[in-house]
Each structure stands twice: as C-alpha cells, then as structure tokens.
Enzyme design. Structure first.
Site, short mmCIF file in Angstrom:
data_model
loop_
_atom_site.label_atom_id
_atom_site.label_comp_id
_atom_site.label_asym_id
_atom_site.label_seq_id
_atom_site.Cartn_x
_atom_site.Cartn_y
_atom_site.Cartn_z
N GLU A 24 -34.95 -128.04 -7.29
CA GLU A 24 -34.17 -128.35 -8.49
C GLU A 24 -32.87 -127.58 -8.44
O GLU A 24 -32.72 -126.66 -7.62
CB GLU A 24 -34.96 -127.97 -9.76
CG GLU A 24 -35.30 -126.50 -9.87
CD GLU A 24 -35.64 -126.07 -11.30
OE1 GLU A 24 -34.73 -126.15 -12.15
OE2 GLU A 24 -36.77 -125.65 -11.54
N LYS A 158 -43.00 -121.58 -17.36
CA LYS A 158 -42.12 -120.56 -17.95
C LYS A 158 -42.98 -119.50 -18.62
O LYS A 158 -43.99 -119.83 -19.24
CB LYS A 158 -41.23 -121.20 -19.03
CG LYS A 158 -40.11 -122.03 -18.50
CD LYS A 158 -39.19 -122.38 -19.66
CE LYS A 158 -38.38 -123.61 -19.31
NZ LYS A 158 -37.38 -123.92 -20.32
#
Ligand code: PSU
Ligand code: MN
Length: 301
Positions: A24, A158
């Site tokens: 990414e 996360k």
C-alpha cells in the site's frame, strides 16, 4: 474491473507467473509514518521483497492513474502529501485526476486483484473500531478482504481497534485468518492481545495451499505475523497510552480518519519514539514473509 497500469517489471512477472508482492502507499505517505522513517520503511519493505525473490509492486494513484509497481525514480512521489484513498475513493481519484492518492489496504487489494497479483503486505489492517456499535466505524478493509482473491500479510490491525470484533467480522464474511508460526492474533506493536487465531500455519506452502482450496474464489486470506520479539513494545505501557489517547480524542471531538494520526502521534510521544522503529521492523518483517508466501503461490499456480 478497474484499469491498472503495471510497471514493466511487474507486468513481466505477472505474465510469467513469477512471485509479486503488492504494497500500500498510505503508510509511506504523510498520512502514515513521519519523515524520514517513511522513506526508510519503503526502502526496507521493497528490499525485503526483492531479497525474498519476489517483485515489489507499490500501489498508488499517480496523476489520476491506478498504478501497480512504480519505477525507483517515482518512489519519492509517494513520500509526501497525499489524499487517503480507500477502495470507494479509487474511481473519484481517477475521475478527478488526483496527483497522489495514497492507497489503503482496501484500495491496494482492489488494485492487486485487478493486476493479477495475489499477495499483499502491509503493517496493520483497518478493522472494527472500539465503540463501533454507536459510531458504525468499521473499516472498508474488512469488506475488501472478503471480496478480493489476495493474501494479506499483516501484524494485526491498527493498535487501537476492537480486535475481538474485528476477528468476529472476518469469521462472518468467511475470510480464513492464519497465525504465522503463532497461536494468537498479533496486536501490531505487541505480539498478542490475548486472542487466539482460528488456525496456526508453519510454512508458506501451507498458506499457498489455503489460497488454492478456498470454496469462494473471490475471498482473500489473512495472515497475522507477530512483530519480531526484539522490536516489541511493552503491552502494559501501550494499553495505558491507547486508553488515554482515545479518551482525549473523544474530549477533543476528534473522529473518523483523524483518529489514526492523532493516536499514532501520541504513542510515538509516550514511547519516546520507540513506536517508529517497531513499526519499521514489523513492516519489513511482513514484507519478508509475504515474499516467501508469493514464492510458494507462484509454485502452486
Ligand atoms: N494501520 C496503521 N496506520 C494506518 C493504517 C493502518 O497503524 O494509517 C492505514 C492503512 O492504510 C489501512 C487504513 O488500510 O489505515 C484503514 O483506514 P480506515 O480505518 O479509515 O479504514
Ligand atoms: Mn473508518
């Protein structure tokens, strides 16, 4: 399917069935790691993939074009100011010719799948936020994992999400979740938050075999790789910072996309910057494992 432009190196590798690992671009942009750690992260991830015998394919929107694989002299372009680009933003980024749209996990999976790339490495995926019952905040990454035939290699989600509910969501949508030589779902900066993965795997060949034996051919596979022991942060310290930072977000009215940079900044502050090398170590380690998996997938396909 979305039109992607592949670098020459990635196009040749895909055509020849050689291993490729997508990356990414959000973590390398100003939305992810601070400078100069972002440049170091990019170099280490790309290097780990090449050293592992695979071709690195950074995904990004550049000048309104969906790119899979960048030339070395374009790497500088993804280190700066970006517009966050999730999968739903891709058509807008193309229509409006965004100069730099930084791909999140969901956008990267969409571009990797469109380009014929079946392995993707990242740091942490998005997931179900704490308090999602009230806010409805569930990352589009989870839906993308369920709908693109790509293996995602991550160090968990996360740090400040509701990991139990994230795992429940992945169970519901039928994404196999595998622990890389580990029994627990990794928790990004720490190796475990005390939640088991449904299945542990020991080898890249096993992961490749899981991919090829899925009943639904559009569904992805998630591989959780724990942060290397030497780079792990103290779980108790981290938990305290997270709780405080999220409470401060609430008080200050910080919500949605603004939460991540705020909380990550706070973690860096409280850990005296130790969260940055930890982030680099886990990203590089994931890239290395992803390369091994891509090599195994190339043998299987
Ligand atoms: N993990 C982090 N920091 C991040 C991200 C993940 O520790 O910035 C990025 C990834 O690009 C991921 C995205 O795909 O955040 C998810 O954002 P959201 O929760 O808004 O869906
Ligand atoms: Mn969200």
């Amino acid at each position: 399917m979305i039109r992607t432009v592949l670098s020459d190196e990635v196009a040749r590798a895909v055509a020849d069935g050689r291993p490729v690992v997508a990356l990414e671009s959000t973590i390398f942009s100003n939305l992810g790691l601070p400078s100069p750690a972002n440049a170091e992260a990019l170099e280490r991830c790309v290097g780990a993939i090449s050293d592992g015998g695979a071709v690195p394919a950074v995904t990004a929107i550049l000048d309104g074009v969906a790119r899979v694989g960048l030339a070395a002299d374009e790497h500088g372009r993804i280190l700066g100011a970006a517009l966050k680009t999730a999968e739903r933003d891709l058509p807008v980024a193309i229509a409006q010719r965004w100069s730099f749209g930084a791909t999140t996990v969901s956008a990267s999976l969409a571009l990797a799948a469109a380009a014929g790339v079946s392995v993707f490495a990242t740091g942490g995926i998005g997931g179900v936020h704490r308090g999602a019952g009230a806010s409805g905040d569930v990352s589009a990454d989870l839906d993308a994992l369920a709908h693109h035939p790509v293996i995602t290699v991550c160090a968990g989600a996360k740090a400040f999400l509701d990991l139990a509910r994230t795992l429940e969501y992945l169970e519901t949508v039928g994404v196999p979740v595998l622990g890389w030589r580990h029994d627990d779902f990794p928790a990004f900066y720490t190796r475990s938050a005390g939640l088991r993965v449904p299945h542990r795997v020991e080898s890249a060949a096993e992961v490749a075999a899981v991919l090829s034996n899925r009943s639904r051919k559009q569904t992805g596979v998630l591989v959780g790789v724990p942060i290397p022991q030497a780079a792990e942060l103290d779980p108790a310290e981290l938990d305290a910072v997270l709780t405080q930072a999220l409470a401060d977000c609430d008080d200050a009215g910080i919500s949605g996309a603004a939460i991540t940079p705020f909380v990550l900044g706070r973690i860096a502050q409280v850990t005296d910057g130790r969260s940055i090398p930890a982030n680099l170590a886990l990203a590089e380690n994931n890239a290395r494992v992803a390369a091994a998996i891509a090599v195994a997938v190339a043998v299987t396909e």
